[in-house]
Motif scaffolding. Structure first.
Motif, PDB file in Angstrom:
ATOM      1  N   ILE A 182       5.025  -0.971  -5.840  1.00 26.52           N
ATOM      2  CA  ILE A 182       4.167  -1.956  -5.169  1.00 26.52           C
ATOM      3  C   ILE A 182       2.893  -2.199  -5.986  1.00 26.52           C
ATOM      4  O   ILE A 182       2.461  -3.339  -6.174  1.00 26.52           O
ATOM      5  CB  ILE A 182       3.805  -1.482  -3.743  1.00 26.52           C
ATOM      6  N   GLU A 183       2.308  -1.122  -6.508  1.00 26.54           N
ATOM      7  CA  GLU A 183       1.093  -1.257  -7.313  1.00 26.54           C
ATOM      8  C   GLU A 183       1.360  -2.033  -8.599  1.00 26.54           C
ATOM      9  O   GLU A 183       0.534  -2.821  -9.048  1.00 26.54           O
ATOM     10  CB  GLU A 183       0.524   0.124  -7.637  1.00 26.54           C
ATOM     11  N   GLN A 239       3.588  -4.333  -9.017  1.00 24.99           N
ATOM     12  CA  GLN A 239       3.839  -5.739  -8.714  1.00 24.99           C
ATOM     13  C   GLN A 239       2.609  -6.467  -8.188  1.00 24.99           C
ATOM     14  O   GLN A 239       2.376  -7.630  -8.534  1.00 24.99           O
ATOM     15  CB  GLN A 239       4.976  -5.859  -7.692  1.00 24.99           C
ATOM     16  N   TYR A 240       1.816  -5.756  -7.351  1.00 25.01           N
ATOM     17  CA  TYR A 240       0.721  -6.448  -6.673  1.00 25.01           C
ATOM     18  C   TYR A 240      -0.678  -5.938  -7.069  1.00 25.01           C
ATOM     19  O   TYR A 240      -1.685  -6.525  -6.651  1.00 25.01           O
ATOM     20  CB  TYR A 240       0.866  -6.298  -5.152  1.00 25.01           C
ATOM     21  N   TYR A 288      -3.400  -3.597  -3.486  1.00 27.39           N
ATOM     22  CA  TYR A 288      -2.326  -4.290  -2.755  1.00 27.39           C
ATOM     23  C   TYR A 288      -2.560  -4.336  -1.250  1.00 27.39           C
ATOM     24  O   TYR A 288      -2.018  -5.195  -0.558  1.00 27.39           O
ATOM     25  CB  TYR A 288      -0.976  -3.625  -3.035  1.00 27.39           C
ATOM     26  N   SER A 289      -3.370  -3.410  -0.720  1.00 28.65           N
ATOM     27  CA  SER A 289      -3.551  -3.346   0.742  1.00 28.65           C
ATOM     28  C   SER A 289      -4.203  -4.603   1.303  1.00 28.65           C
ATOM     29  O   SER A 289      -4.115  -4.869   2.500  1.00 28.65           O
ATOM     30  CB  SER A 289      -4.383  -2.116   1.116  1.00 28.65           C
ATOM     31  N   ASN A 296      -3.312  -7.586   0.254  1.00 33.31           N
ATOM     32  CA  ASN A 296      -2.338  -8.646   0.023  1.00 33.31           C
ATOM     33  C   ASN A 296      -1.290  -8.620   1.135  1.00 33.31           C
ATOM     34  O   ASN A 296      -0.565  -7.636   1.281  1.00 33.31           O
ATOM     35  CB  ASN A 296      -1.678  -8.447  -1.350  1.00 33.31           C
ATOM     36  N   GLU A 302       1.518 -10.283   1.549  1.00 34.73           N
ATOM     37  CA  GLU A 302       2.896 -10.205   1.052  1.00 34.73           C
ATOM     38  C   GLU A 302       3.246  -8.786   0.617  1.00 34.73           C
ATOM     39  O   GLU A 302       4.333  -8.282   0.899  1.00 34.73           O
ATOM     40  CB  GLU A 302       3.079 -11.164  -0.128  1.00 34.73           C
ATOM     41  N   ALA A 303       2.298  -8.132  -0.057  1.00 39.11           N
ATOM     42  CA  ALA A 303       2.522  -6.759  -0.516  1.00 39.11           C
ATOM     43  C   ALA A 303       2.708  -5.815   0.666  1.00 39.11           C
ATOM     44  O   ALA A 303       3.589  -4.945   0.655  1.00 39.11           O
ATOM     45  CB  ALA A 303       1.359  -6.295  -1.378  1.00 39.11           C
ATOM     46  N   ALA A 313       6.094  -6.289   2.208  1.00 39.97           N
ATOM     47  CA  ALA A 313       7.121  -5.654   1.376  1.00 39.97           C
ATOM     48  C   ALA A 313       7.082  -4.138   1.538  1.00 39.97           C
ATOM     49  O   ALA A 313       8.130  -3.480   1.612  1.00 39.97           O
ATOM     50  CB  ALA A 313       6.913  -6.036  -0.086  1.00 39.97           C
ATOM     51  N   LEU A 314       5.874  -3.591   1.602  1.00 41.56           N
ATOM     52  CA  LEU A 314       5.721  -2.143   1.767  1.00 41.56           C
ATOM     53  C   LEU A 314       6.280  -1.682   3.110  1.00 41.56           C
ATOM     54  O   LEU A 314       6.961  -0.652   3.186  1.00 41.56           O
ATOM     55  CB  LEU A 314       4.249  -1.757   1.654  1.00 41.56           C
TER      56      LEU A 314
END
Length: 334
Positions: free
Chosen positions: A64-65, A67-68, A72-73, A75, A77-78, A81-82
């Motif tokens: 995740i990190e 990609q985003y 990411y927290s 985001n 979308e992220a 996904a998470l």
């Protein structure tokens, strides 16, 4: 380092790729949050702490990190996904816990001495890939493991394999079954993969496809019509040509491939319906190779059919066990 992650990831695959309500003041401390129950499998609890550790060990957070980004927290979308990844891991963890419970119930767990011996053997076999103790400890730390964590994962994997062996007991494939499969799927067993150079015109409706079919029957050029009306932007500029495709290529719709490989050189298909719409297909050139004799591929076919049968039996058995068990999930605590 990459090799280390691959080895530990392989060990993680041993895990089956088979209510937290209380005082708010307690729940909001790190210790309280870690103890929140995210699932119960019969009387056994799975906590948020268990899942947070598993998230790191499985590489989900790192992915995740990557990609985003590390923030990411923030985001949406992220985080979506998470959450999906968390729920998938929870499903796997629930299955693992249930299977380990069944192993005890079915008396499939090896003795402690036998388990310790096997765990030590597998642990040492993994560790010996690293020249120094320091390098090994760094690998474990970066992957989110302690030595105890890794040994426990190995231990669980050994027990789970005993359960699989129990599930698979009595499953076999006869020569007759293999022969029947061979007769229906000879195109899979050629000396080299058959290929086809193919073009298509993709349309939205059957009526559109029939209109194109009529134009082609009246002598219009296939490539010209494709450039005018095909909805496949990637191929229309090439007159609908998709290039050379191997038989069984998983990048293409099976219905499309089956229809294409039935054609002879220069032949155009009737309209073919797939998940993408309606196709009119033209075979530019098909190259086929001799089919291997059954005796040459019998062992391969039996192995393929055996794995299919085992996977079906495994899934059916796990589903049956889950229905009989008391399983509750608290995804909001993930």
């Amino acid at each position: 380092m990459k090799n280390a992650k691959k080895i530990i990831s392989a060990l993680m695959l041993g895990m089956f790729v088979f209510s937290a309500v209380g005082c708010d003041m307690i729940e909001k401390t790190p210790e309280g949050i870690a103890k929140q129950v995210v699932a119960k499998v019969n009387d056994e609890k799975i906590t948020k702490g268990d899942m947070d550790k598993l998230l790191k060990q499985s590489g989900v957070i790192a992915s995740i990190e990557q990609q985003y980004g590390t923030n990411y927290s923030s985001n949406e979308e992220a985080m979506s996904a998470l959450q999906q990844q968390k729920e998938q891991l929870l499903d796997q963890k629930v299955t693992e816990v249930l299977v380990l419970q069944k192993a005890k119930e079915l008396k499939l767990v090896p003795s402690d001495s036998e388990l310790d011996k096997q765990v030590t053997t597998q642990y040492n076999a993994t560790k010996k890939n690293y020249k120094t103790e320091s390098a090994w400890n760094t690998v474990l730390k970066n992957a989110g493991f302690t030595v105890a964590d890794l040994k426990q994962q190995i231990r669980n994997g050994i027990i789970e394999q005993k359960v699989l062996n129990y599930i698979y007991k009595g499953i076999s494939i006869t020569d007759a079954q293999a022969q029947a499969y061979y007769e229906k799927n000879k195109s899979q067993y050629t000396e080299q993969p058959n290929t086809i150079n193919v073009s298509h015109i993709l349309l939205k409706t059957e009526d559109d496809a029939k209109k194109v079919e009529a134009r082609l029957k009246n002598g219009e050029d296939f490539a010209k019509v494709a450039k005018e009306v095909s909805t496949d932007d990637g191929s229309k500029v090439k007159g609908g040509n998709l290039g050379n495709i191997q038989q069984g290529d998983t990048n293409y719709d099976p219905t499309f491939l089956a229809a294409a490989f039935k054609l002879s050189d220069g032949q155009v298909s009737d309209p073919v319906h797939t998940q993408f719409g309606w196709h009119v297909i033209k075979c530019i050139k098909k190259t086929t190779y001799p089919v291997k004799a059954f005796d040459k591929v019998k062992a391969e076919i039996k192995s393929t059919l055996l794995k299919q049968k085992q996977q079906t039996k495994q899934q059916d058995t796990i589903n049956k066990w889950k229905k009989a068990a008391s399983i509750t999930k608290y995804e909001k605590n993930l």
